[in-house]
Design a protein around this motif. Structure first.
Motif, mmCIF file in Angstrom:
data_model
loop_
_atom_site.group_PDB
_atom_site.id
_atom_site.type_symbol
_atom_site.label_atom_id
_atom_site.label_comp_id
_atom_site.label_asym_id
_atom_site.label_seq_id
_atom_site.Cartn_x
_atom_site.Cartn_y
_atom_site.Cartn_z
ATOM 1 N N UNK A 1 -95.097 -9.034 -51.434
ATOM 2 C CA UNK A 1 -93.898 -9.733 -50.995
ATOM 3 C C UNK A 1 -93.470 -9.312 -49.596
ATOM 4 N N UNK A 2 -93.612 -8.022 -49.293
ATOM 5 C CA UNK A 2 -93.137 -7.515 -48.010
ATOM 6 C C UNK A 2 -94.101 -7.835 -46.868
ATOM 7 N N UNK A 3 -95.260 -8.403 -47.184
ATOM 8 C CA UNK A 3 -96.210 -8.751 -46.123
ATOM 9 C C UNK A 3 -95.785 -10.011 -45.383
ATOM 10 N N UNK B 1 -75.503 3.480 -45.214
ATOM 11 C CA UNK B 1 -75.688 2.077 -45.535
ATOM 12 C C UNK B 1 -77.140 1.695 -45.280
ATOM 13 N N UNK B 2 -77.733 0.938 -46.212
ATOM 14 C CA UNK B 2 -79.074 0.415 -46.005
ATOM 15 C C UNK B 2 -79.032 -0.667 -44.932
ATOM 16 N N UNK B 3 -80.128 -0.800 -44.202
ATOM 17 C CA UNK B 3 -80.238 -1.943 -43.303
ATOM 18 C C UNK B 3 -80.312 -3.206 -44.155
ATOM 19 N N UNK B 4 -80.013 -4.356 -43.550
ATOM 20 C CA UNK B 4 -80.023 -5.611 -44.320
ATOM 21 C C UNK B 4 -81.397 -5.870 -44.927
ATOM 22 N N UNK B 5 -82.466 -5.536 -44.169
ATOM 23 C CA UNK B 5 -83.814 -5.734 -44.684
ATOM 24 C C UNK B 5 -84.069 -4.812 -45.870
ATOM 25 N N UNK B 6 -83.625 -3.549 -45.766
ATOM 26 C CA UNK B 6 -83.836 -2.597 -46.850
ATOM 27 C C UNK B 6 -83.034 -2.991 -48.087
ATOM 28 N N UNK C 1 -85.006 -5.629 -49.932
ATOM 29 C CA UNK C 1 -86.237 -5.053 -50.467
ATOM 30 C C UNK C 1 -85.933 -4.189 -51.696
ATOM 31 N N UNK C 2 -84.857 -3.418 -51.621
ATOM 32 C CA UNK C 2 -84.494 -2.566 -52.750
ATOM 33 C C UNK C 2 -84.028 -3.408 -53.937
ATOM 34 N N UNK C 3 -83.318 -4.496 -53.646
ATOM 35 C CA UNK C 3 -82.884 -5.385 -54.734
ATOM 36 C C UNK C 3 -84.090 -6.023 -55.414
ATOM 37 N N UNK C 4 -85.129 -6.339 -54.624
ATOM 38 C CA UNK C 4 -86.363 -6.880 -55.205
ATOM 39 C C UNK C 4 -86.997 -5.854 -56.136
#
Length: 624
Positions: free
Chosen positions: A164-166, A206-211, A214-217
């Motif tokens: 997914x992260x690719x 705070x996590x970055x928006x991208x992180x 990704x963490x929610x995934x």
């Protein structure tokens, strides 16, 4: 807009200035006629989407993107969001893997075809392709009446996440994630979002928006796999869970009516540490990295000072330690986090990266850490400024040749040195002076300059580069790209050959094939384990060509090799058809810039730039 047209639009955005259709054709692996037809399609697409931007053509100059004011960011965002749509099979493959790993079974080719609205033959062809990809990652696709992915639980989760992260985050959010979240109630998704917010407050960052996404995934994958009876049973023992994670465990169990093991919470804690945090200067100042990360930074600082004679600035120590700490956490989780700057570091700034690597790759504690390649590139990116400040990189002596007024002479000298610390204008001279000097019996120009820069072509037998009177950033890039392959009157030699590399389709076979070929040619003298570590740390994939460069101990002779993989090995060994290798002996470190420039020119001339949309090029960024 198809995938090739999307690649052309991205290339036009990156180019900035005019380039011929033939240049774009070589870059995209198609004919210039195809480029011209794609330009018409692009302009129609831009008009349909409401953009004022158009692709323009100028006779004698080529193609250029005429960007309307305020539309560049919209175009970049459109390309990112459309990536999955431009590759329909990519989307289908992702949905197949999500169905196999995160949806209740049993699964079969028939059930997958019904779920994805495809025909059975199409699904069977995909499953055959998946068998090869999963084998490389240590997993297996069972065959028979039912289809299932088999292997260690964390490996399965890591594979799905890496898949997914690719892709660009926006494309995955819009096209792929809905199929993962389809079985999850909106109230459950809101609950997981609250859990992430509470986790951030507990960690103090705070996590970055991208992180965040990704963490929610990962949380969705974790809960789904536990519900399917595939919970994690074992994880590395790293102390008792904190009070917050013990509390979070009870909340997850109560909300989803599942049993969450201590191993799951240990991995969840490590995953949180792997996330990219939003760093401010105040946050960096307040944070205290781990003892191991600080110790490795101390080792790196000592090695750099010993090599370049300058101490590492104090303000670089903590950022390096934070990067190391996150890299160590990702290594412990076997989580590969893509680095969008990896190619810029390892390829565009290859000479500086090689010089730093010749020191960093000899630091025992850093070698022992065995960071993933993207995390190693993050360290190098931070240290490039240090390298520039030390003056360790060779500075080229430029003679600026003018046949104009004093204003342009002074402006040209000022702009060249302002836009590049690698160039020093040692003198400004007229064209007549150059002609007289080259006509003399004993030409002494090479004692004064490495090459000349002029606003008009020079009719002299001396290395020179022609630029525009504007002395723009593109002119400086042209100078750097044209650095002559000579040094103080002699040619900087890097013998090169094109060969066929004998290997099989497995990545390990490719690696051993490269090691054997370089050893047999007398270019390297190191054991295979050392070569393997250097290869996985320093290599990158450019188009469909694997690029590996190393300067340091173990190199017996400076040389360049361009390998064509045997037909049976192509497209499968890390998604490549070719391999390009540069090895530089320690005695030639002073000539890294011309050597790397020549190497990159050969890569551009002979690399496989065929369309990466091919099925076999999928997931070329997967971890080793």
């Amino acid at each position: 807009m198809n995938s090739r047209q999307g690649a052309l639009l991205r290339a036009l955005l990156d180019a900035g200035d005019y380039k011929t259709s033939a240049d774009f054709g070589r870059e995209l692996g198609c004919s210039d006629r195809t480029v011209r037809s794609d330009v018409k399609a692009l302009n129609a697409f831009l008009e349909h989407e409401g953009f004022a931007t158009r692709v323009g053509r100028q006779r004698g100059a080529g193609l250029r993107l005429a960007l309307a004011v305020g539309e560049e960011n919209r175009l970049v965002r459109l390309l990112g969001e459309s990536e999955a749509e431009m590759h329909p099979r990519y989307e289908r493959l992702c949905q197949e893997m999500i169905a196999l790993t995160c949806c209740p079974g049993p699964h079969s080719a028939d059930s997958l075809a019904r779920r994805l609205f495809r025909n059975k033959q199409q699904i069977q062809a995909d499953l055959h392709w998946w068998e090869g990809v999963l084998t490389v990652s240590g997993l297996r696709l069972s065959a028979g009446r039912t289809v299932a992915v088999e292997g260690p639980e964390w490996t399965i989760r890591g594979f799905v996440m890496s898949m997914l992260f690719s892709f660009p985050a926006q494309a995955v959010r819009r096209r792929i994630i809905p199929s993962l979240l389809g079985a999850m109630d909106p109230y459950d998704r809101q609950f997981l979002e609250r859990c992430i917010d509470e986790m951030e407050r507990d960690l103090g960052f705070e996590f970055s928006s991208n992180a965040q996404w990704q963490f929610s995934v990962y949380l969705c994958i974790m809960v789904t796999r536990i519900k399917l009876g595939c919970g994690l049973r074992h994880w590395r023992d790293d102390g008792e869970p904190t009070q917050f994670f013990a509390y979070l465990r009870r909340r997850l169990e109560r909300h989803f009516s599942i049993a969450v093991s201590e191993a799951e919470m240990g991995l969840l804690r490590d995953m949180a540490n792997c996330c990219t945090w939003q760093w401010s200067l105040a946050a960096m100042e307040a944070y205290e990295p781990s003892e191991r990360a600080r110790a490795i930074v101390d080792d790196i600082a000592a090695a750099l000072e010993g090599a370049f004679g300058a101490p590492l600035p104090e303000d670089m120590g903590k950022p390096l330690a934070i990067l190391l700490e996150s890299g160590l956490a990702r290594r412990s989780c076997e989580l590969l986090a893509p680095n969008p700057n990896e190619s810029a570091v390892k390829y565009e700034a290859m000479d500086g990266a090689l010089l730093l690597s010749s020191v960093l790759c000899e630091v025992p504690s850093l070698v022992e850490a065995a960071l993933f390649s993207p995390d190693y590139a993050r360290l190098v990116l931070v240290l490039l400024d240090y390298l520039e400040a030390t003056g360790a990189m060779r500075c080229y002596r430029v003679g600026l040749v003018v046949n104009c007024g004093i204003d342009l002479a002074l402006w040209g000298a000022h702009r060249i040195e302002k836009l590049s610390s690698r160039l020093s204008v040692t003198d400004v001279l007229t064209e007549n002076e150059v002609l007289a000097a080259t006509a003399a019996p004993a030409c002494r120009l090479h004692d004064r300059f490495d090459f000349l820069v002029a606003f008009e072509p020079l009719d002299v037998d001396f290395p020179s580069v022609t630029i525009s009177p504007a002395v723009s950033r593109s002119d400086i890039d042209h100078i750097i790209a044209s650095v002559p392959l000579w040094h103080r009157g002699r040619e900087v030699r890097a013998p090169w050959e094109r060969q066929v590399l004998r290997c099989q389709s497995a990545p390990d076979s490719l690696l051993r094939g490269l090691y054997r070929a370089l050893s047999d040619d007398g270019l390297i003298a190191m054991d295979f384990d050392r070569f393997s570590w250097l290869f996985w740390t320093l290599s990158l994939v450019r188009d469909r060509t694997l690029v590996f460069a190393w300067c340091g101990p173990g190199v017996a002779s400076t040389a360049i090799r361009i390998y064509q993989l045997e037909e049976e090995a192509r497209n499968e060994a890390v998604g490549c058809t070719m391999a390009a290798v540069l090895v530089v002996a320690e005695a030639d470190r002073g000539d890294l810039m011309p050597l790397t420039q020549r190497f990159k020119r050969l890569v551009e001339d002979y690399a496989d730039t065929s369309d990466l949309v091919s099925d076999d090029g999928f997931f070329v960024g997967f971890p080793e």
